[in-house]
Design a protein around this motif. Structure first.
Motif, PDB file in Angstrom:
ATOM      1  N   UNK A  14       0.830  -1.207   0.000  1.00 50.79           N
ATOM      2  CA  UNK A  14       0.000   0.000   0.000  1.00 50.79           C
ATOM      3  C   UNK A  14       0.859   1.249   0.000  1.00 50.79           C
ATOM      4  N   UNK A  15       0.316   2.369  -0.502  1.00 47.80           N
ATOM      5  CA  UNK A  15       1.080   3.614  -0.513  1.00 47.80           C
ATOM      6  C   UNK A  15       1.345   4.108   0.893  1.00 47.80           C
ATOM      7  N   UNK A  16       2.508   4.658   1.112  1.00 52.53           N
ATOM      8  CA  UNK A  16       2.867   5.194   2.412  1.00 52.53           C
ATOM      9  C   UNK A  16       2.214   6.549   2.621  1.00 52.53           C
ATOM     10  N   UNK A  17       1.601   6.743   3.775  1.00 53.66           N
ATOM     11  CA  UNK A  17       0.981   8.018   4.093  1.00 53.66           C
ATOM     12  C   UNK A  17       1.939   8.859   4.921  1.00 53.66           C
ATOM     13  N   UNK A  18       1.541  10.100   5.208  1.00 54.81           N
ATOM     14  CA  UNK A  18       2.397  11.002   5.969  1.00 54.81           C
ATOM     15  C   UNK A  18       2.563  10.566   7.397  1.00 54.81           C
ATOM     16  N   UNK A  19       3.593  11.076   8.085  1.00 51.17           N
ATOM     17  CA  UNK A  19       3.856  10.682   9.466  1.00 51.17           C
ATOM     18  C   UNK A  19       2.783  11.178  10.422  1.00 51.17           C
ATOM     19  N   UNK A  20       2.579  10.446  11.494  1.00 46.92           N
ATOM     20  CA  UNK A  20       1.629  10.823  12.530  1.00 46.92           C
ATOM     21  C   UNK A  20       2.339  10.839  13.874  1.00 46.92           C
ATOM     22  N   UNK A  21       1.955  11.760  14.751  1.00 45.87           N
ATOM     23  CA  UNK A  21       2.613  11.819  16.055  1.00 45.87           C
ATOM     24  C   UNK A  21       2.194  10.648  16.930  1.00 45.87           C
ATOM     25  N   UNK A  22       2.995  10.367  17.946  1.00 48.47           N
ATOM     26  CA  UNK A  22       2.662   9.308  18.888  1.00 48.47           C
ATOM     27  C   UNK A  22       3.231   7.972  18.447  1.00 48.47           C
ATOM     28  N   UNK A  23       3.084   6.974  19.313  1.00 44.08           N
ATOM     29  CA  UNK A  23       3.533   5.621  19.030  1.00 44.08           C
ATOM     30  C   UNK A  23       2.351   4.789  18.567  1.00 44.08           C
ATOM     31  N   UNK A  24       2.534   4.056  17.450  1.00 43.07           N
ATOM     32  CA  UNK A  24       1.462   3.240  16.895  1.00 43.07           C
ATOM     33  C   UNK A  24       2.000   1.851  16.578  1.00 43.07           C
ATOM     34  N   UNK A  25       1.116   0.854  16.661  1.00 44.75           N
ATOM     35  CA  UNK A  25       1.556  -0.522  16.445  1.00 44.75           C
ATOM     36  C   UNK A  25       0.522  -1.318  15.660  1.00 44.75           C
ATOM     37  N   UNK A  26       1.017  -2.284  14.918  1.00 45.05           N
ATOM     38  CA  UNK A  26       0.203  -3.258  14.206  1.00 45.05           C
ATOM     39  C   UNK A  26       0.666  -4.632  14.668  1.00 45.05           C
ATOM     40  N   UNK A  27      -0.252  -5.429  15.209  1.00 44.85           N
ATOM     41  CA  UNK A  27       0.103  -6.730  15.779  1.00 44.85           C
ATOM     42  C   UNK A  27      -0.848  -7.814  15.278  1.00 44.85           C
ATOM     43  N   UNK A  28      -0.285  -9.012  15.095  1.00 48.54           N
ATOM     44  CA  UNK A  28      -1.076 -10.181  14.754  1.00 48.54           C
ATOM     45  C   UNK A  28      -0.802 -11.274  15.781  1.00 48.54           C
ATOM     46  N   UNK A  45      -6.718 -16.490  14.507  1.00 46.60           N
ATOM     47  CA  UNK A  45      -5.804 -15.391  14.196  1.00 46.60           C
ATOM     48  C   UNK A  45      -6.539 -14.079  14.420  1.00 46.60           C
ATOM     49  N   UNK A  46      -5.857 -13.136  15.053  1.00 48.77           N
ATOM     50  CA  UNK A  46      -6.449 -11.838  15.366  1.00 48.77           C
ATOM     51  C   UNK A  46      -5.461 -10.754  14.984  1.00 48.77           C
ATOM     52  N   UNK A  47      -5.956  -9.699  14.351  1.00 47.25           N
ATOM     53  CA  UNK A  47      -5.131  -8.537  14.033  1.00 47.25           C
ATOM     54  C   UNK A  47      -5.589  -7.343  14.836  1.00 47.25           C
ATOM     55  N   UNK A  48      -4.653  -6.482  15.253  1.00 48.55           N
ATOM     56  CA  UNK A  48      -5.020  -5.302  16.035  1.00 48.55           C
ATOM     57  C   UNK A  48      -4.141  -4.119  15.664  1.00 48.55           C
ATOM     58  N   UNK A  49      -4.704  -2.924  15.750  1.00 48.57           N
ATOM     59  CA  UNK A  49      -3.979  -1.673  15.552  1.00 48.57           C
ATOM     60  C   UNK A  49      -4.132  -0.842  16.816  1.00 48.57           C
ATOM     61  N   UNK A 183       4.963  -4.169   6.662  1.00 48.40           N
ATOM     62  CA  UNK A 183       4.175  -4.051   7.897  1.00 48.40           C
ATOM     63  C   UNK A 183       3.965  -2.586   8.278  1.00 48.40           C
ATOM     64  N   UNK A 184       5.019  -1.791   8.214  1.00 42.24           N
ATOM     65  CA  UNK A 184       4.910  -0.362   8.543  1.00 42.24           C
ATOM     66  C   UNK A 184       3.982   0.344   7.556  1.00 42.24           C
ATOM     67  N   UNK A 185       4.053  -0.037   6.285  1.00 45.12           N
ATOM     68  CA  UNK A 185       3.196   0.589   5.282  1.00 45.12           C
ATOM     69  C   UNK A 185       1.720   0.270   5.532  1.00 45.12           C
ATOM     70  N   UNK A 190      -3.735   1.607   7.726  1.00 45.33           N
ATOM     71  CA  UNK A 190      -4.803   1.383   8.703  1.00 45.33           C
ATOM     72  C   UNK A 190      -5.042   2.629   9.559  1.00 45.33           C
ATOM     73  N   UNK A 191      -3.968   3.338   9.900  1.00 45.68           N
ATOM     74  CA  UNK A 191      -4.122   4.569  10.681  1.00 45.68           C
ATOM     75  C   UNK A 191      -4.900   5.615   9.896  1.00 45.68           C
ATOM     76  N   UNK A 192      -4.695   5.640   8.592  1.00 43.15           N
ATOM     77  CA  UNK A 192      -5.450   6.579   7.759  1.00 43.15           C
ATOM     78  C   UNK A 192      -6.921   6.167   7.686  1.00 43.15           C
ATOM     79  N   UNK A 193      -7.184   4.852   7.556  1.00 40.69           N
ATOM     80  CA  UNK A 193      -8.563   4.361   7.521  1.00 40.69           C
ATOM     81  C   UNK A 193      -9.324   4.728   8.795  1.00 40.69           C
ATOM     82  N   UNK A 194      -8.700   4.432   9.936  1.00 43.11           N
ATOM     83  CA  UNK A 194      -9.405   4.578  11.214  1.00 43.11           C
ATOM     84  C   UNK A 194      -8.998   5.799  11.992  1.00 43.11           C
TER      85      UNK A 194
END
Length: 342
Positions: A14-28, A45-49, A183-185, A190-194
């Protein structure tokens, strides 16, 4: 026989979006169990942001399904079909891996679990990290050393897998590339979606209590609940100074309503010191929130003073009413001070 590796990853980038402040994680999280039952599938299997569950798959439904409305709106049927196909392929692999782990520990029967947690994190300073960790029966089994591109065995049972995977350097290199790239992308996407949901803020509520334990000691408990996002720091202060070494952290857990809760305790000797304060830091707060502990003796004194003030006020009011009654009632009293109308 060696454990086989498997991951949930989409080949598209997916295309990379601009940076966002704070700490964010994607976990499976993958979980395989040896003895499935009602409500406990053989594989899930569970995915979380940022701690919010976004997707779920299990061997009963054999279908990847959204668990976040914003993701359901943002991705089409093809996306969910791809994820379903990947996990349908991974499922038998983890069943076989669980059997292999049981052999490594000379276990032929009983309830056993094999779990995998993997994903990535982007910190507030822009740095990133990936993680891939296996656990067997709730204990560490094997993990990826991302920097050295090697595997770390937690005990003798994991040594065979470590040797096999270290022998093929491309395994660790491939996972590192995925965790630090794709994974970072996907995390950014996902951060842009939600964005509206994930960046919402719920202020924590704090309750401080105490409980006598033994030998004159008392346990102070600071319960923090109703906050979002998950990131929070709780520590006890003694005379305004943090004592993290003496503070016992009980972990952050979901409350069931989309918010989180945690608890921090400390054992004290109230005969020596009573100046303790619970300090909470959270992204929703402009500054740290401090709630002092009030010993029961002080609380009783405060209650006594308040009751005394109320009794005194009632007595004064009663005396005033009695005086007005003697002088002919309300109108007579008002005429006496010149405020009555004719």
């Amino acid at each position: 026989m060696a454990l086989k590796s498997g991951s949930w990853s989409d080949p598209s980038r997916p295309p990379t979006t601009g940076p966002r402040p704070g700490t964010h994680s994607l976990r499976y999280f993958y979980t395989a169990v040896s003895e499935p039952g009602p409500g406990l599938p053989e594989f899930s299997a569970v995915g979380s942001v940022d701690g919010q569950r976004i997707a779920h798959y299990d061997s009963a439904t054999r279908r990847m399904e959204p668990r976040a409305e914003w993701l359901a709106r943002s991705e089409d049927t093809q996306y969910w079909d791809r994820q379903t196909q990947v996990l349908q392929g991974v499922q038998p692999m983890y069943h076989a891996n669980l059997q292999t782990a049981r052999q490594r520990y000379n276990q032929s029967a009983g309830f056993h679990t094999l779990q995998l947690m993997y994903g990535c994190e982007r910190r507030a300073d822009g740095s990133i990290r990936g993680f891939r960790q296996f656990a067997y029966d709730g204990q560490d089994f094997l993990s990826l050393d991302e920097e050295r591109e090697t595997w770390v065995a937690a005990d003798d049972g994991a040594q065979i897998t470590k040797r096999n995977w270290d022998a093929d350097r491309s395994i660790a290199q491939g996972y590192r590339a995925y965790l630090e790239g794709t994974c970072i992308e996907w995390l950014e996407k996902y951060l842009a979606y939600g964005q509206e949901t994930l960046q919402s803020r719920e202020r924590p509520r704090v309750q401080v209590s105490d409980r006598p334990i033994r030998d004159g000691l008392t346990t102070l408990s600071c319960r923090v609940h109703g906050f979002y996002p998950r990131s929070v720091a709780v520590v006890w202060l003694r005379k305004g100074v943090a004592v993290p070494q003496e503070t016992i952290q009980w972990g952050v857990v979901p409350s069931g309503d989309g918010t989180y809760q945690t608890r921090a305790t400390i054992d004290i000797d109230p005969s020596k010191e009573t100046d303790y304060t619970c300090c909470v830091e959270h992204p929703s707060l402009p500054e740290d929130l401090r709630v002092p502990w009030v010993p029961k003796s002080c609380m009783m004194l405060i209650v006594g003073i308040v009751l005394g003030v109320l009794v005194l006020a009632a007595a004064v009011a009663g005396a005033g009413f009695s005086l007005r009654k003697k002088n002919g009632g309300y109108k007579a009293a008002a005429a006496h001070d010149g405020s009555a109308s004719s």
